[in-house]
Design a protein around this motif. Structure first.
Motif, PDB file in Angstrom:
ATOM      1  N   ARG A  20       0.889  -1.238  -0.040  1.00  0.00           N
ATOM      2  CA  ARG A  20       0.020  -0.021   0.072  1.00  0.00           C
ATOM      3  C   ARG A  20       0.836   1.275  -0.037  1.00  0.00           C
ATOM      4  NH1 ARG A  20      -5.829   0.119   2.475  1.00  0.00           N
ATOM      5  NH2 ARG A  20      -5.779   1.614   0.966  1.00  0.00           N
ATOM      6  N   ILE A  21       1.462   1.496  -1.114  1.00  0.00           N
ATOM      7  CA  ILE A  21       2.575   2.338  -1.067  1.00  0.00           C
ATOM      8  C   ILE A  21       1.800   3.679  -1.002  1.00  0.00           C
ATOM      9  CG2 ILE A  21       4.256   3.602  -2.664  1.00  0.00           C
ATOM     10  CD1 ILE A  21       4.773   1.007  -3.961  1.00  0.00           C
ATOM     11  N   THR A  22       0.744   4.062  -1.818  1.00  0.00           N
ATOM     12  CA  THR A  22      -0.077   5.286  -1.962  1.00  0.00           C
ATOM     13  C   THR A  22      -0.347   5.976  -0.676  1.00  0.00           C
ATOM     14  OG1 THR A  22      -0.633   4.473  -4.149  1.00  0.00           O
ATOM     15  CG2 THR A  22      -1.661   6.593  -3.389  1.00  0.00           C
ATOM     16  N   ARG A  44      -3.822  16.325  -4.408  1.00  0.00           N
ATOM     17  CA  ARG A  44      -4.619  17.559  -4.585  1.00  0.00           C
ATOM     18  C   ARG A  44      -4.008  18.322  -5.864  1.00  0.00           C
ATOM     19  NH1 ARG A  44      -9.599  19.092  -3.023  1.00  0.00           N
ATOM     20  NH2 ARG A  44     -10.233  17.639  -1.627  1.00  0.00           N
ATOM     21  N   SER A  60      -2.911  -6.106  -3.734  1.00  0.00           N
ATOM     22  CA  SER A  60      -2.311  -5.007  -3.220  1.00  0.00           C
ATOM     23  C   SER A  60      -0.860  -4.934  -3.663  1.00  0.00           C
ATOM     24  CB  SER A  60      -1.952  -5.185  -1.686  1.00  0.00           C
ATOM     25  OG  SER A  60      -1.271  -3.933  -0.953  1.00  0.00           O
ATOM     26  N   ALA A  73     -10.286   3.967  -6.725  1.00  0.00           N
ATOM     27  CA  ALA A  73     -10.096   5.133  -5.823  1.00  0.00           C
ATOM     28  C   ALA A  73      -8.742   5.263  -5.366  1.00  0.00           C
ATOM     29  CB  ALA A  73     -10.963   5.075  -4.431  1.00  0.00           C
ATOM     30  N   ARG A  74      -8.158   3.952  -5.298  1.00  0.00           N
ATOM     31  CA  ARG A  74      -6.940   3.647  -4.555  1.00  0.00           C
ATOM     32  C   ARG A  74      -5.927   4.037  -5.431  1.00  0.00           C
ATOM     33  NH1 ARG A  74      -9.150  -0.855  -1.788  1.00  0.00           N
ATOM     34  NH2 ARG A  74      -8.465  -2.272  -3.380  1.00  0.00           N
ATOM     35  N   ARG A  93     -10.254   7.870  -0.731  1.00  0.00           N
ATOM     36  CA  ARG A  93      -9.684   7.208  -1.890  1.00  0.00           C
ATOM     37  C   ARG A  93      -8.942   5.806  -1.098  1.00  0.00           C
ATOM     38  NH1 ARG A  93      -6.251  10.117  -5.943  1.00  0.00           N
ATOM     39  NH2 ARG A  93      -6.013   7.790  -6.682  1.00  0.00           N
ATOM     40  N   GLN A  94      -8.340   5.939   0.293  1.00  0.00           N
ATOM     41  CA  GLN A  94      -7.578   4.908   0.761  1.00  0.00           C
ATOM     42  C   GLN A  94      -8.425   3.908   1.824  1.00  0.00           C
ATOM     43  OE1 GLN A  94      -4.715   4.042  -0.753  1.00  0.00           O
ATOM     44  NE2 GLN A  94      -4.940   5.768  -2.221  1.00  0.00           N
ATOM     45  N   GLU A 148      -9.437  14.584   3.888  1.00  0.00           N
ATOM     46  CA  GLU A 148     -10.638  14.078   3.084  1.00  0.00           C
ATOM     47  C   GLU A 148     -10.391  13.199   1.956  1.00  0.00           C
ATOM     48  OE1 GLU A 148     -12.299  17.298   0.866  1.00  0.00           O
ATOM     49  OE2 GLU A 148     -14.250  16.310   0.648  1.00  0.00           O
ATOM     50  N   VAL A 149      -9.447  13.573   1.331  1.00  0.00           N
ATOM     51  CA  VAL A 149      -9.275  12.781  -0.100  1.00  0.00           C
ATOM     52  C   VAL A 149      -8.584  11.364   0.562  1.00  0.00           C
ATOM     53  CG1 VAL A 149      -7.476  12.618  -2.143  1.00  0.00           C
ATOM     54  CG2 VAL A 149      -8.946  14.668  -1.841  1.00  0.00           C
ATOM     55  N   ASP A 155       0.388  -1.573  -5.875  1.00  0.00           N
ATOM     56  CA  ASP A 155       1.531  -0.896  -5.867  1.00  0.00           C
ATOM     57  C   ASP A 155       2.135  -0.900  -7.065  1.00  0.00           C
ATOM     58  OD1 ASP A 155       0.950  -0.419  -3.190  1.00  0.00           O
ATOM     59  OD2 ASP A 155       2.457  -1.928  -2.122  1.00  0.00           O
ATOM     60  N   ASN A 157       3.250  17.784   6.858  1.00  0.00           N
ATOM     61  CA  ASN A 157       2.694  18.936   6.842  1.00  0.00           C
ATOM     62  C   ASN A 157       2.216  19.430   8.278  1.00  0.00           C
ATOM     63  OD1 ASN A 157       1.972  20.863   5.002  1.00  0.00           O
ATOM     64  ND2 ASN A 157       0.666  19.044   3.701  1.00  0.00           N
ATOM     65  N   SER A 216       2.958  12.298   3.988  1.00  0.00           N
ATOM     66  CA  SER A 216       2.804  13.597   3.692  1.00  0.00           C
ATOM     67  C   SER A 216       1.809  14.502   4.455  1.00  0.00           C
ATOM     68  CB  SER A 216       2.067  13.665   2.235  1.00  0.00           C
ATOM     69  OG  SER A 216       1.571  14.938   1.658  1.00  0.00           O
ATOM     70  N   GLN A 268      -7.875  19.098   3.550  1.00  0.00           N
ATOM     71  CA  GLN A 268      -8.264  18.547   2.276  1.00  0.00           C
ATOM     72  C   GLN A 268      -7.383  17.226   1.924  1.00  0.00           C
ATOM     73  OE1 GLN A 268      -7.403  21.588  -0.157  1.00  0.00           O
ATOM     74  NE2 GLN A 268      -9.689  22.396  -0.399  1.00  0.00           N
ATOM     75  N   GLY A 269      -6.163  16.984   2.394  1.00  0.00           N
ATOM     76  CA  GLY A 269      -5.493  15.900   2.214  1.00  0.00           C
ATOM     77  C   GLY A 269      -6.252  14.807   3.003  1.00  0.00           C
ATOM     78  N   GLU A 324       2.547   6.770   1.585  1.00  0.00           N
ATOM     79  CA  GLU A 324       2.953   8.117   0.919  1.00  0.00           C
ATOM     80  C   GLU A 324       2.192   9.224   1.521  1.00  0.00           C
ATOM     81  OE1 GLU A 324       5.632   6.987  -3.031  1.00  0.00           O
ATOM     82  OE2 GLU A 324       3.621   8.072  -2.886  1.00  0.00           O
ATOM     83  N   ASP A 325       0.756   9.035   1.447  1.00  0.00           N
ATOM     84  CA  ASP A 325      -0.203  10.029   1.729  1.00  0.00           C
ATOM     85  C   ASP A 325      -0.228  10.125   3.259  1.00  0.00           C
ATOM     86  OD1 ASP A 325      -0.854  10.045  -0.760  1.00  0.00           O
ATOM     87  OD2 ASP A 325      -2.800   9.453  -0.727  1.00  0.00           O
ATOM     88  N   THR A 337     -15.219  12.260  -3.912  1.00  0.00           N
ATOM     89  CA  THR A 337     -15.561  13.407  -2.788  1.00  0.00           C
ATOM     90  C   THR A 337     -16.620  14.058  -3.119  1.00  0.00           C
ATOM     91  OG1 THR A 337     -13.902  15.000  -3.383  1.00  0.00           O
ATOM     92  CG2 THR A 337     -13.149  13.322  -1.821  1.00  0.00           C
TER      93      THR A 337
END
Lengths: 225, 284
Positions: A2-4, B20, B208, B234-235, A69-70, A64-65, B212, A15, A11, A61-62, A7-8, B268
């Motif tokens: 689950r790289i994404t 974003r 998964s 979504a992912r 998504r995840q 929320e997304v 990736d 922040n 991030s 916002q980060g 990363e999210d 969203t």
């Protein structure tokens, strides 16, 4: 794996920590402006809040997304929720810095009372320390460090309770009385910043243990020696 | 005056989350699909679809069963040519060139635009020969070993199979077989990878890994994925196209594109009520 998602999360976390550093900077600016009765610096503190608000919205916002998504679960979900709360607490702290700056401007023509200014400097330093401890505890997932915020907060609360008496001792001069009344609110702002740091500590505890509980219950306070 | 340096800082550039970033940023169109309709016999399976697919992005096609997702993705490398009754109308421009022009060689199309299917379909050959197969067919035989290794590395399979390249591909697990199929598609150096439900027959861990992998591969490739797993879109996807079904006056059903936007927007704040109903699970 689950790289994404990772990363999210990283991030948003980065922040958030940067937002914490901005809040520390705003608080230091507000305290210095107060001490020096410096209206210009107070204006800068007020303007600087836009920077923090932008950060706040970007994090919001980060999150929320990321939620959309995840679909994070378990510890990832707790982290996201803790970040959501922490973001709000940091933003509120910054708002209190703005209030201090605005009050500073209102009484900038009055000579500050050194003894009270000294007290605010100490409260402010405590508040700064609490923000650092809260952020550290968040980064290190350190329950003990998070719990220590309660004791730090008690020191600010005590200083806050002394302020009314100090204002009453300022004497009959209306300008000084006004200054003193404004300073009661300043004191309250610093005290609230401490409370928000404790709230961040509670989020750390939730993140680590999976169970949310308030460190202290304002409506049922425990007597302290 | 003290403290004047504390706030005197350069304006902070908000480190916006990657998600974003506005999708209007410079992007290169790979596919320009214009008024595309595909029919099997009299019934249009998809009707009047127009949108663009961009380079180095993952574009997901989602929608309920029968909305023409698979039919659509198969038009992007002329796989529908193999279905005698399929009739394609409208334009599919690939880098501005009509993919269906008479002089275009479908074999070359499929080399540049590779495809991975729902069920892993390795050949009953060795792992090495599976990946080398396309290379041999296309005469890309120089540095064959290096090419095979590179493709397996890109598909995140090399470490799993490096010591058993001569063993049968059929001995691999489902997830490994699917990554082998991805390696086979990548070996011939395509530009685009089409994936039709690439993870729907895999367990969550293998899924998964594939997700990736898409995240990594999009640096070098343009990826289009059809999935009925909304969360997967979504992912993994940067952009998402939502297809739905339209019931024609004669009762026949046809697929249509309802909404196409940045994935974060679709999940969203979708613009179309039908998209909202679908992504919130209230329809389809």
């Amino acid at each position: 794996m689950r790289i994404t998602l990772q990363e999210d999360l990283d991030s948003i976390n980065a922040n958030l920590l940067e937002e914490g550093q901005l809040v520390l900077r705003a608080l230091r600016g507000a305290l210095n402006a107060l001490r020096e009765a410096d209206a210009e610096l107070a204006d800068e503190v007020i303007a600087f809040d836009d920077e923090i608000d932008r950060r706040y919205i970007s994090i919001e916002q980060g999150i929320e997304v990321l939620l959309a998504r995840q679909t994070p679960v378990a510890v990832d979900l707790r982290l996201v929720l803790a970040m959501l709360h922490t973001n709000l607490h940091l933003e509120r702290m910054a708002d209190y810095c703005v209030t201090i700056a605005k009050l500073t401007k209102l009484v900038a023509n009055v000579e500050p009372e050194p003894r009270m200014i000294q007290a605010f400097e100490e409260m402010g330093s405590r508040a700064e320390e609490m923000i650092r401890v809260a952020l550290d505890a968040f980064v290190n997932r350190d329950l003990e460090e998070a719990s220590s915020l309660v004791d730090l907060d008690e020191l600010i609360d005590r200083a806050n309770r002394r302020v009314v008496r100090q204002v009453l001792e300022l004497g009959p001069d209306p300008a000084r009385t006004e200054w003193g009344l404004r300073m009661i609110v300043v004191s309250r702002c610093l005290e609230r910043i401490g409370d928000h740091a404790v709230d961040i500590g509670e989020q750390v505890a939730y993140l680590v243990t999976g169970e949310f509980r308030e460190f202290t219950d304002a409506s049922h306070p425990v007597e302290r020696s | 005056m003290s403290g004047d340096t504390i706030l005197n800082v350069a304006p902070i550039e908000i480190a916006q989350s990657r998600e974003r970033r506005p999708v209007t940023a410079a992007r290169e169109t790979v596919f320009d699909i214009r008024n595309l309709s595909v029919s099997y016999g009299k019934t249009p399976a998809v009707k009047d679809v127009s949108f663009e697919i961009y380079r180095n992005m993952v574009t997901a096609i989602i929608g309920p069963s029968g909305c023409g997702k698979s039919t659509f993705i198969r038009t992007l490398n002329r796989m529908n040519d193999l279905v005698p009754s399929a009739k394609v109308e409208g334009d599919v421009l690939y880098h501005g060139q009509d993919l269906y022009a008479s002089r275009v060689d479908p074999v070359q199309v499929r080399r540049k635009i590779g495809m991975v299917f729902q069920r892993p379909n390795p050949f009953p050959k060795s792992i090495f020969d599976n990946v080398a197969w396309g290379l041999r067919v296309l005469g890309m035989k120089d540095n064959l070993k290096d090419r095979v290794q590179h493709a397996l590395e890109q598909a995140a399979l090399w470490d799993d199979v490096r010591h058993r390249l001569k063993k049968s591909a059929l001995g691999l697990s489902g997830g490994q077989q699917q990554r082998l199929c991805i390696a086979r598609a990548l070996a011939v150096e395509p530009e685009v990878l089409l994936m039709d439900e690439p993870a729907s027959s895999l367990d969550p861990i293998a899924t998964s890994r594939i997700e990736d992998l898409m995240h990594t591969l999009k640096r070098d490739y343009t990826i289009v994925i059809v999935t009925h797993n909304m969360q997967q879109a979504a992912r993994v996807a940067d952009l998402t196209a939502f297809f739905s079904l339209d019931v024609l006056p004669d009762g026949a059903r046809t697929g249509l594109l309802v909404e196409y936007d940045a994935t974060e927007k679709i999940f969203t704040q979708p613009s179309d009520k039908r998209t909202e109903d679908y992504v919130t699970g209230r329809f389809g």
